[in-house]
Design a protein around this motif. Structure first.
Motif, PDB file in Angstrom:
ATOM      1  N   ARG A  25       0.935  -1.233   0.005  1.00 15.44           N
ATOM      2  CA  ARG A  25       0.019   0.146   0.017  1.00 15.44           C
ATOM      3  C   ARG A  25       0.708   1.202  -0.005  1.00 15.44           C
ATOM      4  O   ARG A  25       0.517   2.237  -0.807  1.00 15.44           O
ATOM      5  CB  ARG A  25      -0.759   0.149   1.132  1.00 15.44           C
ATOM      6  N   SER A  44      -2.645   2.245  -9.872  1.00 16.31           N
ATOM      7  CA  SER A  44      -3.826   1.383  -9.568  1.00 16.31           C
ATOM      8  C   SER A  44      -3.876   0.251 -10.587  1.00 16.31           C
ATOM      9  O   SER A  44      -4.061  -0.808 -10.200  1.00 16.31           O
ATOM     10  CB  SER A  44      -5.163   2.048  -9.142  1.00 16.31           C
ATOM     11  N   ASP A  50      -7.135  -1.543  -6.019  1.00 17.82           N
ATOM     12  CA  ASP A  50      -8.017  -0.601  -5.911  1.00 17.82           C
ATOM     13  C   ASP A  50      -7.578   0.788  -5.453  1.00 17.82           C
ATOM     14  O   ASP A  50      -6.483   0.738  -4.478  1.00 17.82           O
ATOM     15  CB  ASP A  50      -9.110  -1.126  -4.535  1.00 17.82           C
ATOM     16  N   PRO A  51      -8.122   1.873  -5.967  1.00 23.60           N
ATOM     17  CA  PRO A  51      -7.473   3.126  -5.694  1.00 23.60           C
ATOM     18  C   PRO A  51      -7.680   3.374  -4.114  1.00 23.60           C
ATOM     19  O   PRO A  51      -6.952   4.317  -3.697  1.00 23.60           O
ATOM     20  CB  PRO A  51      -8.391   4.170  -6.515  1.00 23.60           C
ATOM     21  N   LYS A  52      -8.627   2.734  -3.514  1.00 24.52           N
ATOM     22  CA  LYS A  52      -8.826   3.074  -2.245  1.00 24.52           C
ATOM     23  C   LYS A  52      -7.784   2.428  -1.247  1.00 24.52           C
ATOM     24  O   LYS A  52      -7.366   2.975  -0.418  1.00 24.52           O
ATOM     25  CB  LYS A  52     -10.223   2.382  -1.610  1.00 24.52           C
ATOM     26  N   THR A  53      -7.108   1.361  -1.965  1.00 23.60           N
ATOM     27  CA  THR A  53      -5.886   1.029  -1.061  1.00 23.60           C
ATOM     28  C   THR A  53      -4.751   1.804  -1.256  1.00 23.60           C
ATOM     29  O   THR A  53      -3.861   1.961  -0.302  1.00 23.60           O
ATOM     30  CB  THR A  53      -5.385  -0.540  -1.855  1.00 23.60           C
ATOM     31  N   HIS A  55      -5.199   5.199  -1.339  1.00 19.56           N
ATOM     32  CA  HIS A  55      -5.594   6.091  -0.410  1.00 19.56           C
ATOM     33  C   HIS A  55      -5.337   5.835   1.305  1.00 19.56           C
ATOM     34  O   HIS A  55      -4.818   6.635   1.740  1.00 19.56           O
ATOM     35  CB  HIS A  55      -6.994   6.502  -0.637  1.00 19.56           C
ATOM     36  N   GLN A  56      -5.348   4.299   1.445  1.00 15.71           N
ATOM     37  CA  GLN A  56      -4.967   3.952   2.802  1.00 15.71           C
ATOM     38  C   GLN A  56      -3.518   4.094   2.843  1.00 15.71           C
ATOM     39  O   GLN A  56      -3.112   4.303   4.033  1.00 15.71           O
ATOM     40  CB  GLN A  56      -5.709   2.581   2.837  1.00 15.71           C
ATOM     41  N   ARG A  59      -2.603   7.358   3.645  1.00 11.70           N
ATOM     42  CA  ARG A  59      -2.894   7.529   5.431  1.00 11.70           C
ATOM     43  C   ARG A  59      -1.874   7.026   6.231  1.00 11.70           C
ATOM     44  O   ARG A  59      -1.355   7.473   7.367  1.00 11.70           O
ATOM     45  CB  ARG A  59      -4.174   7.263   5.426  1.00 11.70           C
TER      46      ARG A  59
END
Length: 75
Positions: A25, A44, A50-53, A55-56, A59
């Motif tokens: 990530r 991605s 996944d793009p959410k991955t 973003h995580q 963070r």
């Protein structure tokens, strides 16, 4: 968007697959940041995550400890 040659994309995929999930990530987040606009979507697709991955991962990078974790292997 295809800023990297196909051979480099393959190397990136192989490297990412060798990493643990949390490291993968963060690696993806760093690569996306280097590219700027459109980087998340591109990375991605290259790494098939996944793009959410990503973003995580961003963070995760914001919350890294100031000191490195203790060594895993004993000397």
């Amino acid at each position: 968007m295809a800023p990297y040659p196909h051979s480099l994309e393959q190397a990136m995929r192989s490297f990412a697959q060798s990493l643990r999930e949390n490291d993968r990530r963060r690696y993806a987040a760093i690569e996306a940041a280097k590219l700027g606009h459109g980087g998340i979507e591109y990375i991605s697709s290259v790494l098939d995550i996944d793009p959410k991955t990503i973003h995580q991962g961003q963070r995760d990078l914001e919350n890294l400890p100031d000191q490195p974790t203790p060594r895993v292997r004993k000397i």
